[in-house]
Motif scaffolding. Sequence first.
Motif, short mmCIF file in Angstrom:
data_model
loop_
_atom_site.label_atom_id
_atom_site.label_comp_id
_atom_site.label_asym_id
_atom_site.label_seq_id
_atom_site.Cartn_x
_atom_site.Cartn_y
_atom_site.Cartn_z
N MET A 409 0.82 -1.20 0.00
CA MET A 409 0.00 0.00 0.00
C MET A 409 0.86 1.26 0.00
N GLY A 410 1.95 1.23 0.78
CA GLY A 410 2.81 2.41 0.87
C GLY A 410 3.49 2.73 -0.45
N VAL A 411 4.12 1.71 -1.06
CA VAL A 411 4.83 1.97 -2.32
C VAL A 411 3.85 2.25 -3.45
N GLY A 412 2.66 1.66 -3.38
CA GLY A 412 1.66 1.97 -4.40
C GLY A 412 1.22 3.42 -4.31
N SER A 413 0.96 3.89 -3.09
CA SER A 413 0.57 5.28 -2.89
C SER A 413 1.69 6.23 -3.26
N SER A 414 2.92 5.90 -2.85
CA SER A 414 4.05 6.79 -3.13
C SER A 414 4.35 6.84 -4.63
N SER A 415 4.19 5.71 -5.32
CA SER A 415 4.45 5.71 -6.77
C SER A 415 3.44 6.59 -7.50
N ALA A 416 2.17 6.47 -7.12
CA ALA A 416 1.14 7.31 -7.75
C ALA A 416 1.43 8.78 -7.47
N THR A 417 1.81 9.10 -6.24
CA THR A 417 2.13 10.49 -5.88
C THR A 417 3.36 10.98 -6.63
#
Length: 535
Positions: A409-417
């Motif tokens: 969830m963290g890397v998915g959110s950070s990648s989108a950001t």
Amino acid sequence: MPKIQPEGEVPPASVPPQGKADRKPRSTGVVMLALMITMLLAMLDNMIVGTAMPTIVGDLGGLNHLSWVVTAYTLATAASTPIWGKLGDMYGRKGIFLTSIVIFLVGSALSGLAQSMGQLIGFRALQGLGAGGLVVGVMAIIGDLVPPRERGKYQGMMAAVMGVAMIGGPLAGGTLTDHLGWRWIFYINLPLGVIALTAVTAVLHLPKKRTEARIDYTGAGLLTAGITALVLITTWGGTEYDWVSAQILGLGVVAVASLVAFLYVERRAAEPVLPLHIFRSRNFSVITFVGFLVGFVMFGSLTFLPLYQQTVQGASATNSGLLLLPMLLTMLLVSLVVGRVTTETGKYRMFPIVGGVLLTAGMVLLGTMDTGTSRLTTGIYMAVLGAGMGFLMQLTMLIAQNSVEMKDMGVGSSSATLFRTLGGSFGVAILGVLFTHQVQDTMVEKAGDKGKAITSGGAQLEPSQLDKLPAGIRDAYAHAVSDGTHQVFLWGSLAAAVAFAASWFIKELPLRGAAPKAEDGGAAPVERAPVAETV
């Protein structure tokens, strides 16, 4: 035999947990309020600093390093974003999020105390380092607390916070600078940050986790180097250095080499800072690309609209911020409606497609503006653009989070950001070059050598400079800015059209988490991560 409640499943409404039925919603509300304040801190900072920059330069000097006050913050934010996301996945979301808030507040306090431009740039980099964890932390925590089926309405609230920052930032920056001094644009973060820090510490409860895997320092270093080179290229290219200069070409080599080496390292790392397997999901890859284009269009348009309004339509700096209200209010309203509908129906595929149509239409309409376009007409065009952004802004994050496993969830959110941030950086840089060249060409065409001399140092003139120009030159400059914004929105509409085309490749995958009500009238079980509780 009594039915055993599965772990992580919400109990039926008829059998609430003893002593907590009426407390959990309030505590979750407190956490969401704290997250909204934190998002406000992250989004407000760049908007609030811009209006104070002339005063800061007058006090500290260092005009030739002015751009680095913004660049240092942006660079640190972009480079640290994926690292914060991965650290949250590895060591627990709450502690990493609190750490990023503390770093941001320390950077804010030190920025307010800066005694030289060099100190301010360094402290802004520290502040940006913390800011990289704020947006990622907010989105990842929402991803932990709320299943995707219910997440739309909360991300719509975050879109509202972004709008408040865009509208209130310039106004707050000017007011604080005029009445309290420029240092207060940084000090204002401290009370807000303390409130968020206290609320998150007291009320947010997530399971503690720690992995034995080592941090991927090599991958983090290579990714940071690649992102830094890309941001510097978009910041310096065509302004500080020519696009074919040794500096820009050298940065291009560094960017390509770093990112190629990064891909090689990530394929072999035990715990990669940016797991490449998340891009195997078609939805994740497509929506990340769409988010990049949305950032390109949004930040590009927000950069040049106020300039058009001030130069061509005669608005003041403060009024030009208020004149953005049609776009921002429409964006907020549509974001909230889209979030609510997604929560109620679980359907979302058509929203990015409709958003792509409106985004393209808004950019095309804005591209038709000239020196005779009224503020009312501009407001209508901006409302169309705002509606397009409202369909896309937060939904890109929702789809990205729904396309990865909970452990990512963290890397998915950070990648989108990260990709949206890079899109904004590229948008401002590329559209800025097109704008500058068009303004200079029009000035030469309409005012000859005088026009060339006026814009030789840059295409953007301050209102105080315009007032000193002869009437004929002012008229020529108004036409030049109109032509420049025409180029900006024309090319921006092409990026929006690509986003529209890409949106058709999104698949309607079920959102994790059941609908609010089951068909039989009972409360449906919901796939939930741990929720916020009172102590």
